[in-house]
Design an enzyme around this catalytic site. Structure first.
Site, mmCIF file in Angstrom:
data_model
loop_
_atom_site.group_PDB
_atom_site.id
_atom_site.type_symbol
_atom_site.label_atom_id
_atom_site.label_comp_id
_atom_site.label_asym_id
_atom_site.label_seq_id
_atom_site.Cartn_x
_atom_site.Cartn_y
_atom_site.Cartn_z
ATOM 1 N N HIS A 124 0.783 -1.123 -0.181
ATOM 2 C CA HIS A 124 0.059 0.088 -0.166
ATOM 3 C C HIS A 124 0.879 1.332 -0.016
ATOM 4 C CE1 HIS A 124 0.592 -0.755 4.359
ATOM 5 N NE2 HIS A 124 0.373 0.580 4.361
ATOM 6 N N HIS B 276 6.112 1.953 3.650
ATOM 7 C CA HIS B 276 5.843 0.384 2.801
ATOM 8 C C HIS B 276 6.498 1.003 1.420
ATOM 9 C CE1 HIS B 276 3.797 -2.210 5.537
ATOM 10 N NE2 HIS B 276 3.393 -0.848 6.103
ATOM 11 N N HIS C 288 -7.391 -1.681 5.876
ATOM 12 C CA HIS C 288 -6.249 -0.588 6.181
ATOM 13 C C HIS C 288 -6.325 0.955 5.458
ATOM 14 C CE1 HIS C 288 -2.352 0.800 8.076
ATOM 15 N NE2 HIS C 288 -2.031 0.793 6.728
ATOM 16 N N ASP D 88 -0.208 -4.207 5.623
ATOM 17 C CA ASP D 88 -0.860 -3.894 6.611
ATOM 18 C C ASP D 88 -2.385 -4.120 6.499
ATOM 19 O OD1 ASP D 88 1.423 -2.893 7.993
ATOM 20 O OD2 ASP D 88 0.855 -0.768 7.903
ATOM 21 N N GLU E 37 1.491 -8.641 9.455
ATOM 22 C CA GLU E 37 2.066 -7.510 10.425
ATOM 23 C C GLU E 37 1.568 -7.816 12.006
ATOM 24 O OE1 GLU E 37 -0.193 -4.595 11.373
ATOM 25 O OE2 GLU E 37 -1.821 -4.498 10.410
ATOM 26 N N HIS F 298 6.698 -6.216 11.229
ATOM 27 C CA HIS F 298 5.925 -4.952 11.487
ATOM 28 C C HIS F 298 5.520 -4.959 12.761
ATOM 29 C CE1 HIS F 298 3.102 -1.683 10.659
ATOM 30 N NE2 HIS F 298 4.160 -1.462 9.439
#
Lengths: 573, 954
Positions: free
Chosen positions: A68, A73, A157, A178, A203, A386
């Site tokens: 994303h 990221h 997310h 995420d 994550e 993460h």
């Protein structure tokens, strides 16, 4: 045994600069390529020299996947592709591809223009980098090359966030990026097939939290804001993650609408405004409510919310609400931890006079959500990234307990190798498959069967054929192997009678097998021959001769043990 | 002899064009299978009469055996299935043929279709046990087929026909009795998900047919809950639920431990688990089913509201407490406070293991689900469970209140209604009340009104709570003045429920002061009225309160008692004449006596036959007046009284127009009398339509009497026409129509004829043959005499009759501000009205707009604009669009509601089963051209709206 190797270059026991290398079935994939918010030196980018000391990365990586558009990221993407050098494909979803360059440009501007750093990627580099991007749709299987395929799933997310399944042959890895398991005001919940991957990389930001129902959080938030407004105060909500701004805007907007409130809401111009433009377009990526009502009204066309004008900024206001996770080292983290004095750059200190509230509006899955997704996917192994090391350890323990599967949490630069047990397809002739099943005593499809065959590995193909055919094909002559065994039995009957007794005994025990009493004085159980001969000196001791081919080894040895126990007295003749 | 035989065959074909023959020819003509298929497709479009079904089936079967193409055979099989449904066709004769066809079939598709056909036939012959048995046998045989379609159908067949009990008949004993449940449950593990689904559906089918499912199936169904396919899981959830209802108190072991729990608790945990399923259809299913699991133990129920009690609570009762400690000691952080999520030492890893099992947090998840369907289902379930358990109601309160903030209005509304339903169990704390009342500011009217309804039923515990509620309601009133009525009503209940809490607030509310005189508040202020409604209703059960009132309060009381009598109760006030009070109390007591009074007056009316004309008329007039007055006094009996009065008025009108002297005058003087009588006849007709359609709760006898009255009026009209018109044409037509009506009358009211002795209709029916034969002039003569000599029919007192009525709340008609609009364009006018006792308002209620130029416009509101807040009550909230081209001056338009009726939906047909049967029988015989009279009845008073046109901009 084949292995899947995973090495996090970032986000291993840490939050920030997500970058995970995966080698699966001879393919190398880079998952995410982010920067770290907490550092301003070289540590802000993943250490790409781990891959190769000199030269470009193209020949070492088969593809790069960005989950994303958040900078942790994708922040290092232009650096990697343009400054270090990578020309292979970069995969991301359409919204990510649209919004990512805005954030990168913003990031560049702050670093270069504001902080005056040199040796940083340029706008042109961002553009060049984006040219290498291949956009994918949800649930679209993309063939990267002949063997490697990837497939994106919805992750919640943030707009356009995706989870990716990477598959080579029968081995597969799922990387979640995420994700959020509870839907919010503008996004749905993450969803994935029950795809049973070999490895599930998740994550774990909220590894030790199980959040209250989001309804209470929302209510609290609205109440706090409403109260502050009613008292005539102002509320500052520093939203540091793009996407959360939209979420809070929608929340406030609908609340204002429903309650007919008039107080103005402002949001900062620039980034959010630009991104909002794309939010209006990618309606298919949002939740049920927005998708259903956008025909009447696009929820991202705010009525009450106006762009912020600098002239309003006379006074920041009495209340600050921090709506999410703050990485260690940031100002937000310090304020939340209750520091009343802040040290700013240039030795200035600043006193914190305002009221500070923390509300978790973060769009990450909590511990229960993580567990829920793991259950939904049913992986063989789980790998956590993460998140903070201590919290990860806690969750790791839980996962191992709960699902009794292995869970890993490598630190940055540490490699985890997971042994997989991939299926190997073998061709089998129909004759062998069907022929064997008709031979069996009871054709029960649910019972596992034993069958004999020969595996021929030839010309890069695997075939299972019947022994006869194998012999013929390989031009070998057939040899028979037969075991013969003698068992002594104490029995005072005549030979004939003893044989009868054995016959009846076996018939009682082996009900499912064809047992024949042959006229030449022997008993046949399937293809096993049983003969009897009396010892010359002692008539009551008989030698029982059992003979079987190696194919019937199982049954044969069973018969021997059976006969060794002797015959029960109660057997009729 | 050859030609001889052919001729009758031909004749038969001519009289009855047999479908079978036509089909046969078509099928023979077809050269290839595609053509045959086309013929069959066309054939399927036409209906087949019952007599020729068998022939058609034979031909189809013949062709079936000849056909090589499986698609044609498939079509034939499906056609046979369709044909066997034809009513009046005995299916027995073809079942054997179908079974033979089945045994010879190779194609899986056709096999499946044939099994489907057998299923259709089998269901029709369910009572034939040996046959069902045979069919189930066939189903079991084909269960080993390799195609999932065939297996599917087999399971369906077994599910629908599997015998519930062991066969008792002798002939069946030799057949090995099969355990249907065993057979079906074996397919639970089939390799094809469609078959697994079908198997579980078949099991549910067995359950629906009344077979008690075995408990072993529970384990198998539970395994299916983790199936990879959503349809399997969806059915499995249902099956688990069914079994949990069958064996709630059986004990099942918990895997991985040696302990046991009740089956219903175990099932509850499993269904709760499914609320987290990947497929939203399954989630909806699970969330819905949770609500109906009433026997669940309390500790399991309460887990559903806490996400954090993660440990496996199934183990022991004490484990529940242990987990609670864990929760309070905070192994997991709540995410509410910053920094409290640092991992703590795991307290005891053995007790905190099974994170995802159990009922834990099911509702928390369900209520924040992505799909509003799931959320709605969860709210409903929550409500149902809370209704059954007070302690659970207490706990789920916060969650329901949170749902008031959902993004979808439907869910918000659902949760408000849910809270209202459980409000008997709960007492709102102040902070909860605060959140509840915050919703009053919502801009949606439905939400606000639902909330008012909720507040009506809420128990408040403190006086501050009452005060808060009042303040919020007044705020609401100020913001949305149209909510006035709803808010007053709400305060009425609030006051009467909490008199003791209101008492200490009275001085503050009425702003009285011990020493100073306070200014008198404005009587027209809706907010002040609201406060008074609250206080007066509380004062009803709290006699000490009136001591706190100031003088003007008493005056206001008297005013409100008269103007808003439905909101302000009668109070016993000191130092005031008790006239109104005593009046109303007496009246309240005397419902029985006034009913008696109505009966008496009706009885008295019966004597009019023996009185002279003048006396009878006087008596009628008197009775009508009495009844009307009674209706005003006694709202409970208003319907009955008005109904009776209207009927008597009809009678009065009829009598007047039939007076001797009117009919004996010379021909030239007819005119005036005729005009009068014609007006009376018209009036009677109008009245009868009103009687029939405006009042609900009528019995068929009353309808018969009303129709009778109408016939009399029509006869009167006929006589009058005969006397005035010269042309025979119209007279003959009218005559015919009238006679037709007379004829049909006994068909509708066959059972009521006995009560109509000596009546007009009865007499006419006696002379019917003569009437039919003779000329119109004679008919008129007969009518005239019969009419004048027939008895008055006594009206039996109806038990419960309500008059349909409507009140337009909005527009109020008081506003002086004109509604502005551009002439030539459209303006929307909001109409809000309550309807009482209107049946099916969606089809009958219309809005009428009268424009200043006399043009009337009738608007049909959308069905969705009607809401049904309670039995017999409806609410119409709609927008009507006004438009008029030539309009320059500000003018008033009139809005009113109409009840549309049509004599074709006469209630006569739907009143009783007997009548309905009669109607159905005579349906074909009845000429449908029969004068269907459509009309409208005023339902409400008209309301004037002031409209101001602006000239169109050029």
């Amino acid at each position: 045994m084949p292995e899947i190797k995973v090495t996090p270059l970032g986000a291993g026991q840490d939050v920030g600069r997500s970058c995970i290398l995966v080698s699966i079935g001879g393919k190398n994939v880079m998952l995410d390529c982010g920067m770290h918010m907490g550092y301003n030196d070289d540590r802000r980018f993943p250490d790409f020299s781990y891959i190769t000391q000199n030269g470009r990365l193209t020949e070492f990586l088969d593809c790069v996947i960005i989950s994303h558009f958040h900078l942790d990221h994708c922040g290092a993407l232009p650096y990697m592709s343009e400054m270090i050098g990578y020309d292979g494909p970069i995969y991301m979803t359409h919204p990510t591809k649209a919004i990512c360059p805005i954030l990168l440009e913003d990031y560049r501007k702050i670093t270069v223009d504001k902080k005056g750093e040199t040796n940083f990627f340029t706008s042109q580099m961002i553009k060049d980098c984006m040219k290498k991007v291949v956009a994918v749709h949800l649930h679209q299987t993309v063939q990267v090359d002949d063997e490697l395929e990837i497939k994106a799933y919805y992750a919640g997310h943030v707009l356009g966030a995706a989870m990716v399944q990477i598959r080579v042959g029968s081995e597969s890895v799922v990387y979640t990026g995420d994700y959020n398991m509870t839907p919010d005001r503008h996004l749905g919940a993450a969803w994935i097939d029950k795809c049973r991957p070999d490895l599930f990389i998740s994550e774990s930001t909220y590894a030790t939290t199980i959040r209250d129902s989001k309804r209470c959080r929302e209510r609290d938030f609205l109440k706090k804001v409403h109260d502050a407004i009613e008292r005539g105060g102002k509320v500052l909500i520093p939203v540091f993650a793009l996407g959360r701004a939209q979420e809070l805007c929608i929340l406030l907007e609908t609340f204002w609408e429903r309650m007919n409130l008039k107080a103005p809401i402002y949001f900062s111009t620039g980034l959010t405004e630009k991104a909002n433009h794309y939010y209006k377009l990618f309606i298919t990526w949002t939740n049920q409510k927005i998708r259903k009502t956008f025909v009447q009204r696009n929820m991202f066309e705010f009525k009450h919310i106006k762009p912020f004008d600098r002239t309003y900024a006379d006074n920041p206001g009495p209340m600050v609400i921090m709506p999410g996770y703050c990485v260690q080292g940031t100002v937000g983290h310090k304020i939340l931890s209750g520091q009343r004095k802040l040290e700013m750059e240039g030795r200035q200190t600043l006193e914190v006079k305002m009221q500070v509230e923390y509300m978790s509006f973060s769009a990450h899955a909590d511990a229960k959500g993580i567990m829920q997704l793991i259950r939904q996917v049913e992986p063989q192994n789980v790998l956590l990234v993460h998140g903070e090391a201590k919290k990860m350890g806690f969750l790791k323990e839980k996962i191992e307990q709960e699902f009794s599967i292995n869970c890993y949490m490598p630190a940055n630069g540490e490699t985890v190798a997971i042994v997989t047990n991939p299926n190997i397809p073998v061709d089998i002739s129909l004759g062998l498959l069907k022929g064997d099943s008709t031979l069996g005593p009871v054709p029960d499809p649910k019972k596992p069967k034993l069958m004999h065959g020969t595996l021929i590995i030839k010309d890069n193909s695997l075939r299972l054929v019947s022994p006869d055919q194998a012999v013929k094909e390989l031009g070998l002559s057939e040899h028979h192997l037969r075991y013969t065994c003698k068992v002594q039995i104490q029995d005072h009957h005549s030979e004939q009678d003893t044989l009868n007794r054995i016959y009846n005994h076996l018939k009682n025990i082996l009900k499912d097998y064809p047992i024949q009493h042959l006229p030449d004085g022997s008993v046949m159980v399937e293809s096993i021959l049983i003969k009897i001969s009396a010892m010359s000196e002692d008539q009551s001791t008989k030698d029982v001769l059992v003979s079987w081919t190696y194919q019937d080894e199982e049954l044969g040895s069973y018969l021997i043990t059976l006969l060794k126990k002797g015959l029960p007295q109660s057997i009729a003749l | 002899q050859q030609p001889h035989e052919e001729i009758p065959a031909k004749k038969l074909r001519l009289t009855k064009p047999s479908k079978s023959a036509a089909l046969h020819i078509d099928l023979c003509k077809s050269t290839n299978s595609t053509e045959a298929l086309q013929y069959l497709l066309q054939f399927a479009k036409k209906p087949v009469e019952a007599e020729s079904v068998e022939g058609v089936v034979r031909i189809l079967l013949d062709h079936y055996y000849k056909e090589n193409e499986s698609s044609v055979r498939l079509k034939i099989a499906s056609l046979i299935g369709l044909l066997s449904k034809t009513s009046g066709f005995a299916v027995d004769c073809i079942i054997d043929d179908v079974i033979i066809a089945l045994n010879n079939e190779k194609s899986h598709h056709v096999l499946a279709q044939l099994l489907d056909t057998i299923l259709v036939i089998g269901i029709q012959l369910q009572d034939n046990l040996p046959l069902s048995f045979r069919l189930v046998e066939i189903g079991c045989k084909h269960l080993a087929d390799t195609s999932h379609m065939v297996r599917n159908k087999c399971l369906q067949l077994i599910g629908c026909l599997g015998s519930l009990d062991k066969p008792v008949m002798k002939e069946l004993e030799n057949l090995a009795a099969r355990d249907v449940q065993k057979i079906i449950s074996d397919s639970f593990t089939d390799q094809d998900p469609r078959v697994r689904t079908a198997a579980m559906k078949a099991m549910l089918q067995l359950h629906e047919r009344g077979m008690k499912l075995q408990q072993i199936i529970y384990c198998q169904a539970c395994k299916a809950l983790s199936d990879d396919y959503e349809q399997v899981r969806s059915v499995a959830v249902q099956l688990v639920w069914v079994l949990s209802q069958l064996y709630p108190d059986s004990i099942v072991p918990i895997p991985s431990s040696n302990e046991e729990i009740r089956l219903v608790d175990d099932a509850f945990g499993k269904v709760c688990h499914m609320v987290n399923d990947g497929s939203w259809l399954v989630r909806v299913q699970a969330a819905k089913l949770l609500g109906s699991m009433r026997q669940v133990s309390v500790q399991f129920l309460e887990q559903t509201l806490d996400k954090k009690l993660m440990s496996d609570l199934k183990r022991k009762r004490s484990a529940h407490e242990r987990a609670k400690e864990l929760y309070t000691s905070g192994e997991f952080s709540s995410g509410r406070k910053w920094g409290d999520d640092a991992p703590k030492e795991a307290v005891d890893t053995y007790t905190v293991n099974l994170i995802n099992s159990g009922a834990c947090g099911a509702f928390v998840h369900g209520l924040e689900d992505e799909m509003y369907e799931v959320r709605n289902a969860a709210v409903e379930s929550l409500c149902m469970l809370a209704q059954a358990s007070a302690s659970f109601a207490e706990k789920c309160l916060d969650f329901l209140v949170d749902m008031f903030n959902d993004e979808i209005e439907e869910v918000r509304l659902g949760s408000i209604h849910a809270l209202r339903k459980i409000s008997c169990h709960i007492r709102l704390r102040e902070d909860q009340l605060d959140t509840v009342l915050a919703v009053l500011e919502d801009s949606s009217r439905d939400i606000r009104e639902a909330l008012h309804e909720l507040v009506c039923y809420t128990n408040v515990s403190t006086k501050d709570g009452i005060h808060l509620a009042l303040v919020e309601l007044l705020k609401n009133l100020a913001k949305y003045p149209t909510d006035r009525n709803s808010i007053w009503k709400c305060l009425k209940y609030l006051g009467s429920r909490h008199p003791t809490l209101v008492l200490p607030l009275v001085p503050e509310l009425l702003s009285t002061h011990p020493y100073f005189d306070t200014p008198e508040p404005d009587m027209d202020d809706p907010a002040y009225i609201a406060v008074l409604v609250l206080v007066f209703n509380a004062a009803k059960t709290c006699p000490t309160m009136s001591a706190l009132f100031s003088d003007h309060t008493f005056r206001h009381y008297a005013y409100l008692r008269d103007s808003l009598s439905h909101l302000v109760p009668a109070l016993q006030l000191p130092g005031r004449k008790m006239v109104t009070v005593s009046d109303s109390t007496k009246l309240a007591l005397s419902e029985d006596s006034s009913r008696h009074f109505v009966q008496q007056s009706l009885d008295r009316v019966q004597n009019i036959q023996h009185l002279d004309a003048q006396g009878a008329q006087d008596l009628l007039k008197l009775t009508i007046r009495d009844l009307q007055r009674l209706g005003e006094l006694q709202p409970e009996l208003a319907g009955i009284a008005e109904f009776s009065a209207t009927y008597l008025e009809c009678q009065l009108l009829l009598m007047k127009s039939l007076q001797e002297k009117l009919w004996n005058v010379a021909a030239p003087l007819y005119l005036k009398q005729n005009a009068m009588a014609a007006a009376a006849a018209k009036k009677i007709l109008e009245h009868t339509y009103k009687l029939e359609f405006l009042y609900s709760g009528l019995e068929s006898r009353h309808v018969a009497i009303i129709h009778h009255m109408r016939l009399q009026a029509k006869a009167l009209q006929l006589i009058l026409t005969a006397r005035t018109t010269r042309g025979m044409e119209t007279l003959i037509n009218m005559c015919e129509m009238f006679l037709q009506e007379i004829e049909t009358f006994p068909r509708y009211f066959a059972s009521e004829l006995q009560y109509l002795q000596e009546s007009f209709v009865e007499k006419l029916l006696e002379v019917m043959p003569r009437l039919l034969a003779c000329k119109p002039a004679e008919v008129v003569k007969i009518l005239q005499t019969t009419l004048r000599h027939s008895n008055f029919l006594l009206l039996e007192l109806p038990a419960q009759v309500h008059r349909a009525s409507a009140t337009i709340i909005e527009p109020t008609g008081e506003s002086d501000n004109p509604l502005r609009f551009t002439s030539g364009l459209v303006v929307a006018l909001d109409v809000d009205a309550t309807l009482e006792h209107v049946q099916e308002p969606q089809t009958t209620v219309k809005v009428q707009i009268m424009y200043p130029d006399g043009q009337a416009h009738i608007i049909h509101p959308k069905p969705a604009d009607f809401r049904n807040p309670g039995p017999g009550r409806h609410r119409l909230i709609t927008q009507v669009y006004l438009s008029h081209t030539a309009w320059t001056e500000p003018c008033q338009i009139e809005v009113r509601l109409l009840l549309a009726y049509s004599s074709s939906w006469s209630r006569a047909s739907s009143l009783s089963a007997v009548c309905r049967a009669a109607w159905n029988d005579s349906m074909d015989g009845l000429p449908q051209t029969d004068s269907v009279i459509e009309g409208t009845i005023n339902l409400s008073k008209q309301v004037k709206v002031y409209l101001m046109p602006k000239p169109a901009r050029r």
